[in-house]
Scaffold this active site. Structure first.
Site, PDB file in Angstrom:
ATOM      1  N   LYS A   1     -12.938  21.417 -25.122  1.00 11.35           N
ATOM      2  CA  LYS A   1     -11.568  21.403 -24.588  1.00 11.35           C
ATOM      3  C   LYS A   1     -10.913  20.092 -24.983  1.00 11.35           C
ATOM      4  O   LYS A   1     -11.510  19.015 -24.868  1.00 11.35           O
ATOM      5  CB  LYS A   1     -11.620  21.519 -23.073  1.00 11.35           C
ATOM      6  CG  LYS A   1     -10.276  21.347 -22.410  1.00 11.35           C
ATOM      7  CD  LYS A   1     -10.293  21.902 -21.020  1.00 11.35           C
ATOM      8  CE  LYS A   1     -10.264  20.832 -19.986  1.00 11.35           C
ATOM      9  NZ  LYS A   1     -10.008  21.352 -18.653  1.00 11.35           N
TER      10      LYS A   1
HETATM   11  C1  5RP Z   1      -9.830  17.767 -15.202  1.00  9.68           C
HETATM   12  C2  5RP Z   1      -9.908  18.896 -16.121  1.00  9.68           C
HETATM   13  C3  5RP Z   1      -8.931  19.982 -15.915  1.00  9.68           C
HETATM   14  O1  5RP Z   1      -9.649  21.162 -15.793  1.00  9.68           O
HETATM   15  C4  5RP Z   1      -8.020  20.054 -17.110  1.00  9.68           C
HETATM   16  O2  5RP Z   1      -7.328  18.853 -17.211  1.00  9.68           O
HETATM   17  C5  5RP Z   1      -7.111  21.262 -17.125  1.00  9.68           C
HETATM   18  O3  5RP Z   1      -6.150  21.168 -16.197  1.00  9.68           O
HETATM   19  P1  5RP Z   1      -4.648  20.836 -16.537  1.00  9.68           P
HETATM   20  O4  5RP Z   1      -4.104  21.998 -17.324  1.00  9.68           O
HETATM   21  O5  5RP Z   1      -3.992  20.687 -15.198  1.00  9.68           O
HETATM   22  O6  5RP Z   1      -4.611  19.573 -17.378  1.00  9.68           O
HETATM   23  O7  5RP Z   1     -10.733  18.958 -16.979  1.00  9.68           O
HETATM   24  O8  5RP Z   1     -10.592  16.758 -15.701  1.00  9.68           O
END
Ligand code: 5RP
Length: 294
Positions: A203
């Site tokens: 991610k």
């Molecule tokens: C927090 C994360 C969150 O899951 C990620 O940031 C996704 O959420 P958003 O779309 O609100 O950024 O990994 O560390």
């Protein structure tokens, strides 16, 4: 009693047809074992090869984030529209209905709160507990360039070893510290390190310039985080640009659950991710669903 009396002698071996195997729809995942692929198929739609992960794990370091104060009230109604829920084991056990039968991606690292140095994370869930919870994958934060970079990478590789032992995919989450520039060069570095060291998928954040080089140089699927809340049309545009430039979907939190109409928003995001709906059309779709529910 076995039906031996009428056992037919006619057999069909299809000798003219070689055995086939459907190609696995995820980049870089062809050589994974069956269990790992089966878990991934609970995250990524086999039809589109993409996913809409609903991220609600923010509380593990941010506490009761806006929109997540009462997950039972605000998030559970969205579950039917998500391909996957990303959360902590605390939320899973206390508030998520066990009848939710799509993939769960379990937050498996943690430690410091927003009051401390965030890269100081440790592994926060054993693989045994992840399997007990029947999750589709575990997620670990990796802080490339952060103060505790090496330890966060080691957290990931330890989970990768445990995950490989039991067939559990690992999502490497590239965390961007305050001092680091969010550009394609950094994202290429961070995502590639995660993939090289064994993350099943990664991610990262979308960057407006050169994002296609991030997806091209990462040998496994990439999903994007949504980041801070922005207007719905901009968030839909970002999701479109990301999948158009090679992302395998989104892991979106605040831009869904902090939306003025979360149920409409997640459905519009699905249209973009799974059907390549153009941002303008998706925004109109969002507005029409929002108006219908008012
Ligand atoms: C927090 C994360 C969150 O899951 C990620 O940031 C996704 O959420 P958003 O779309 O609100 O950024 O990994 O560390």
């Amino acid at each position: 009693m076995a039906d031996t009396d009428n056992m037919t002698e006619t057999k069909e071996y299809f000798l003219d047809r070689p055995q086939t195997a459907a190609p696995f729809p995820l980049k870089g995942c062809q050589n994974l074992d069956w269990g790992m692929k089966n878990r991934l198929a609970h995250i990524f739609s086999p039809a589109s090869g993409r996913t809409v992960m609903l991220a609600v794990d923010h509380g593990y370091f941010m506490g009761p984030t806006s929109g997540l104060e009462r997950i039972d009230i605000t998030i559970n109604p969205l579950l039917g529209y998500a391909d996957t829920l990303m959360c902590t084991r605390g939320v899973l056990r206390s508030m998520t209905p066990p009848t939710f039968n799509k993939g769960v991606v379990l937050r498996a690292s943690g430690g410091p709160s927003i009051l401390k140095e965030l890269s100081d994370e440790q592994i926060a869930v054993s693989m045994e507990d992840a399997i007990r919870l029947n999750v589709a994958a575990v997620a670990v934060q990796v802080f490339i360039g952060g103060e505790f970079e090496s330890r966060s990478v080691h957290n990931m590789t330890q989970l990768v070893d445990a995950g490989n032992r039991y067939g559990v995919p690992v999502l490497g989450v590239t965390a961007v510290g305050k001092q680091l520039t969010r550009d394609a060069q950094y994202m290429r570095l961070a995502t590639r390190i995660c993939a090289e060291l064994g993350a099943t998928y990664v991610k990262t954040y979308f960057v407006s310039e050169g994002f296609e080089t991030v997806t091209a140089s990462c040998p496994v699927p990439i999903v994007i985080a949504g980041g801070k809340k922005m207007p719905e049309d901009e968030a839909l545009n970002m999701a479109f640009q990301a999948v158009d430039q090679g992302a395998a979907g989104v892991d979106m939190g605040r831009n869904i659950f902090q939306s003025e109409a979360p149920v409409a928003m997640i459905q519009a995001v699905r249209k973009v991710v799974h059907e390549n709906m153009r941002p303008k059309e998706a925004y109109d779709y969002f507005l029409s669903l929002k108006a219908a529910s008012a």
